[in-house]
Design a protein around this motif. Structure first.
Motif, PDB file in Angstrom:
ATOM      1  N   VAL A  40     136.594  77.211  68.803  1.00 17.46           N
ATOM      2  CA  VAL A  40     135.171  77.185  68.469  1.00 17.46           C
ATOM      3  C   VAL A  40     134.792  75.958  67.653  1.00 17.46           C
ATOM      4  O   VAL A  40     133.757  75.340  67.877  1.00 17.46           O
ATOM      5  N   LEU A  41     135.660  75.579  66.709  1.00 17.56           N
ATOM      6  CA  LEU A  41     135.333  74.471  65.808  1.00 17.56           C
ATOM      7  C   LEU A  41     136.047  73.166  66.138  1.00 17.56           C
ATOM      8  O   LEU A  41     135.899  72.185  65.440  1.00 17.56           O
ATOM      9  N   LYS A  42     136.856  73.150  67.185  1.00 13.26           N
ATOM     10  CA  LYS A  42     137.555  71.940  67.640  1.00 13.26           C
ATOM     11  C   LYS A  42     138.566  71.409  66.623  1.00 13.26           C
ATOM     12  O   LYS A  42     138.700  70.221  66.417  1.00 13.26           O
ATOM     13  N   GLU A  43     139.289  72.305  65.993  1.00 13.87           N
ATOM     14  CA  GLU A  43     140.320  71.903  65.034  1.00 13.87           C
ATOM     15  C   GLU A  43     141.675  71.874  65.741  1.00 13.87           C
ATOM     16  O   GLU A  43     141.804  72.264  66.891  1.00 13.87           O
ATOM     17  N   ASP A  44     142.699  71.430  65.050  1.00 18.10           N
ATOM     18  CA  ASP A  44     144.021  71.271  65.634  1.00 18.10           C
ATOM     19  C   ASP A  44     144.933  72.479  65.489  1.00 18.10           C
ATOM     20  O   ASP A  44     145.949  72.553  66.168  1.00 18.10           O
ATOM     21  N   ILE A  45     144.610  73.409  64.608  1.00 19.87           N
ATOM     22  CA  ILE A  45     145.489  74.540  64.341  1.00 19.87           C
ATOM     23  C   ILE A  45     144.787  75.834  64.730  1.00 19.87           C
ATOM     24  O   ILE A  45     143.644  76.065  64.345  1.00 19.87           O
ATOM     25  N   ALA A  46     145.503  76.690  65.487  1.00 18.69           N
ATOM     26  CA  ALA A  46     144.925  77.981  65.892  1.00 18.69           C
ATOM     27  C   ALA A  46     144.882  78.912  64.688  1.00 18.69           C
ATOM     28  O   ALA A  46     145.913  79.325  64.178  1.00 18.69           O
ATOM     29  N   ILE A  47     143.692  79.228  64.224  1.00 19.55           N
ATOM     30  CA  ILE A  47     143.502  80.104  63.071  1.00 19.55           C
ATOM     31  C   ILE A  47     142.604  81.256  63.505  1.00 19.55           C
ATOM     32  O   ILE A  47     141.487  81.019  63.955  1.00 19.55           O
ATOM     33  N   PRO A  48     143.066  82.509  63.356  1.00 22.82           N
ATOM     34  CA  PRO A  48     142.190  83.631  63.715  1.00 22.82           C
ATOM     35  C   PRO A  48     140.981  83.685  62.787  1.00 22.82           C
ATOM     36  O   PRO A  48     141.037  83.254  61.644  1.00 22.82           O
ATOM     37  N   TRP A  49     139.905  84.266  63.308  1.00 29.31           N
ATOM     38  CA  TRP A  49     138.681  84.434  62.526  1.00 29.31           C
ATOM     39  C   TRP A  49     138.819  85.596  61.560  1.00 29.31           C
ATOM     40  O   TRP A  49     139.540  86.549  61.812  1.00 29.31           O
ATOM     41  N   SER A  50     138.082  85.525  60.462  1.00 27.35           N
ATOM     42  CA  SER A  50     137.924  86.637  59.521  1.00 27.35           C
ATOM     43  C   SER A  50     136.454  86.676  59.136  1.00 27.35           C
ATOM     44  O   SER A  50     135.702  85.746  59.441  1.00 27.35           O
ATOM     45  N   GLY A  51     136.052  87.734  58.459  1.00 24.94           N
ATOM     46  CA  GLY A  51     134.669  87.799  57.994  1.00 24.94           C
ATOM     47  C   GLY A  51     134.313  86.620  57.111  1.00 24.94           C
ATOM     48  O   GLY A  51     133.229  86.051  57.209  1.00 24.94           O
ATOM     49  N   LEU A  52     135.246  86.215  56.259  1.00 24.80           N
ATOM     50  CA  LEU A  52     134.999  85.091  55.352  1.00 24.80           C
ATOM     51  C   LEU A  52     134.862  83.772  56.100  1.00 24.80           C
ATOM     52  O   LEU A  52     133.981  82.963  55.781  1.00 24.80           O
ATOM     53  N   THR A  53     135.690  83.542  57.124  1.00 27.30           N
ATOM     54  CA  THR A  53     135.565  82.278  57.857  1.00 27.30           C
ATOM     55  C   THR A  53     134.286  82.244  58.684  1.00 27.30           C
ATOM     56  O   THR A  53     133.677  81.183  58.839  1.00 27.30           O
TER      57      THR A  53
END
Length: 116
Positions: A40-53
């Motif tokens: 979604v944000l075009k970053e290099d590391i796969a990070i799952p979403w959370s409410g805070l993000t």
């Protein structure tokens, strides 16, 4: 100065809970669709979403651009809906994800369940 601005009240505690519930629901929808933050944000590391993000990387940028307000605590009772409409429209058009904003009834039921 706009007359409505003088009568608008700060968003309620229940609205605040609904905001954070929406953040969690949208995070789950993105994760379930396989759309991690990298996609979604075009970053290099796969990070799952959370409410805070969701709040920090999606909601707040729209809120700042649309309302010129930094903190969700500064929102009036009417403003969360305006931000949600903008964000929801964008996410729906781009990713095909629609997450309805939690209703007052849903939040009340959740509170009752939480306290029982």
């Amino acid at each position: 100065m706009n007359k409505d601005k003088l009568t608008d009240k700060q968003r309620t505690t229940l609205q605040n809970k609904a905001l954070h519930k929406y953040f969690d629901l949208l995070a789950r929808a993105f994760n379930d669709a396989g759309l991690d933050m990298r996609v979604v944000l075009k970053e290099d590391i796969a990070i799952p979403w959370s409410g805070l993000t969701v709040k920090d990387f999606l909601w707040k940028p729209v809120q700042r651009a649309q309302l010129k307000k930094e903190h969700t605590a500064d929102l009036t009772t009417k403003e969360p809906d305006a931000v949600w409409q903008t964000l929801n429209r964008h996410i729906g058009e781009k990713w095909g994800i629609y997450v309805p904003f939690p209703s007052i009834e849903e939040m009340r039921v959740e509170e009752i369940i939480k306290h029982n």
